[in-house]
Design a protein around this motif. Sequence first.
Motif, PDB file in Angstrom:
ATOM      1  N   ASP A  22       0.836  -1.215   0.000  1.00 54.90           N
ATOM      2  CA  ASP A  22       0.000   0.000   0.000  1.00 54.90           C
ATOM      3  C   ASP A  22       0.864   1.255   0.000  1.00 54.90           C
ATOM      4  O   ASP A  22       0.570   2.223  -0.720  1.00 54.90           O
ATOM      5  CB  ASP A  22      -0.916   0.004   1.237  1.00 54.90           C
ATOM      6  N   GLN A  23       1.927   1.246   0.785  1.00 51.75           N
ATOM      7  CA  GLN A  23       2.827   2.405   0.812  1.00 51.75           C
ATOM      8  C   GLN A  23       3.497   2.610  -0.546  1.00 51.75           C
ATOM      9  O   GLN A  23       3.651   3.750  -1.002  1.00 51.75           O
ATOM     10  CB  GLN A  23       3.885   2.213   1.896  1.00 51.75           C
ATOM     11  N   ASN A  25       2.304   1.723  -3.502  1.00 45.24           N
ATOM     12  CA  ASN A  25       1.314   2.236  -4.450  1.00 45.24           C
ATOM     13  C   ASN A  25       1.063   3.723  -4.237  1.00 45.24           C
ATOM     14  O   ASN A  25       0.948   4.489  -5.200  1.00 45.24           O
ATOM     15  CB  ASN A  25       0.004   1.457  -4.319  1.00 45.24           C
ATOM     16  N   GLN A  26       0.980   4.124  -2.971  1.00 47.84           N
ATOM     17  CA  GLN A  26       0.757   5.543  -2.662  1.00 47.84           C
ATOM     18  C   GLN A  26       1.928   6.404  -3.142  1.00 47.84           C
ATOM     19  O   GLN A  26       1.733   7.494  -3.692  1.00 47.84           O
ATOM     20  CB  GLN A  26       0.556   5.720  -1.152  1.00 47.84           C
ATOM     21  N   LEU A  27       3.156   5.885  -2.963  1.00 50.52           N
ATOM     22  CA  LEU A  27       4.330   6.648  -3.393  1.00 50.52           C
ATOM     23  C   LEU A  27       4.419   6.730  -4.916  1.00 50.52           C
ATOM     24  O   LEU A  27       4.818   7.761  -5.462  1.00 50.52           O
ATOM     25  CB  LEU A  27       5.603   6.016  -2.824  1.00 50.52           C
ATOM     26  N   LEU A  29       1.880   6.725  -6.940  1.00 55.28           N
ATOM     27  CA  LEU A  29       0.861   7.703  -7.339  1.00 55.28           C
ATOM     28  C   LEU A  29       1.361   9.128  -7.075  1.00 55.28           C
ATOM     29  O   LEU A  29       1.148  10.029  -7.894  1.00 55.28           O
ATOM     30  CB  LEU A  29      -0.437   7.441  -6.558  1.00 55.28           C
ATOM     31  N   ALA A  30       2.016   9.318  -5.927  1.00 53.36           N
ATOM     32  CA  ALA A  30       2.563  10.638  -5.600  1.00 53.36           C
ATOM     33  C   ALA A  30       3.646  11.038  -6.598  1.00 53.36           C
ATOM     34  O   ALA A  30       3.726  12.200  -7.022  1.00 53.36           O
ATOM     35  CB  ALA A  30       3.127  10.624  -4.178  1.00 53.36           C
ATOM     36  N   ALA A  38       8.831  11.655  -3.400  1.00 52.67           N
ATOM     37  CA  ALA A  38       8.358  10.278  -3.558  1.00 52.67           C
ATOM     38  C   ALA A  38       9.438   9.354  -4.112  1.00 52.67           C
ATOM     39  O   ALA A  38       9.586   8.213  -3.667  1.00 52.67           O
ATOM     40  CB  ALA A  38       7.128  10.249  -4.465  1.00 52.67           C
TER      41      ALA A  38
END
Length: 258
Positions: A22-23, A25-27, A29-30, A38
């Motif tokens: 999850d981390q 994927n978030q990075l 996207l960022a 990121a």
Amino acid sequence: MAKYKVEISGVNTSELNVLTNDQMNQLFLALKNGDPFARNDLVSGNLKLVLSILRRFKNHNENLDDLFQVGCIGLVKAIDNFDLAHEVKFSTYAVPMIMGEIKRYLRDNNSIRVSRSTKDLAYKALKLKEQNLLTTGQELGVEEIAKELEVGVYDVIHALDSLRDPISMFEPIYNDGGDTIYLYDQIEDKKQTGKEMESQLTTKDALHSLNKRQQHILDERFVIGKTQMEIAEELSISQAQVSRLEKSAIKKLKKILK
């Protein structure tokens, strides 16, 4: 209790973070949205992946710090080219790229002179293998590579072999728990005596005592130079079965030739 600490390229490996999916994927996207931090977070969060790959190169004489830095270059390239649309884990995508970067570095720093045409063919073959591994998850065999590049199978084998690291004549190549077979045992002596000719004929007769599958496996392994995995795919059996057949064939030959 203190964590096990290893210093490499000024990095304390015991303090490295590991990102969750999850981390990650978030990075990503960022990063796609222009976050300036990121990319650095993704690099620092995947350094342990680079270290895990370096274990495969522990027998090389290269400086470990140099290999780590080269592996980090591969990691950065993987981050810059990764797309969440691939629907695969980042590590699955990154490992071949990191390994490829390290292998290229080792090839370019090889002390043995290899012709440019041979080296170019080897690079094309390895690039084709990497691309196919990324897209299909499977590794191409030498026959498929030769067909794709429109060259002979032996040309591909020769090109790939030319990039391998030199090894000692006293490198053990087989051990069944008894006598060890060393590389120098397999080196041909051009000065052939009558006794040696007789030995060759005896060996030839011994090979004929093997069944067709055992003969085929030894021929593919030690004459053509295929890996056990390539032979397993060709025969539609497991690599473990190929290994067992190979060992039993060699054991039988040793018993006959004693």
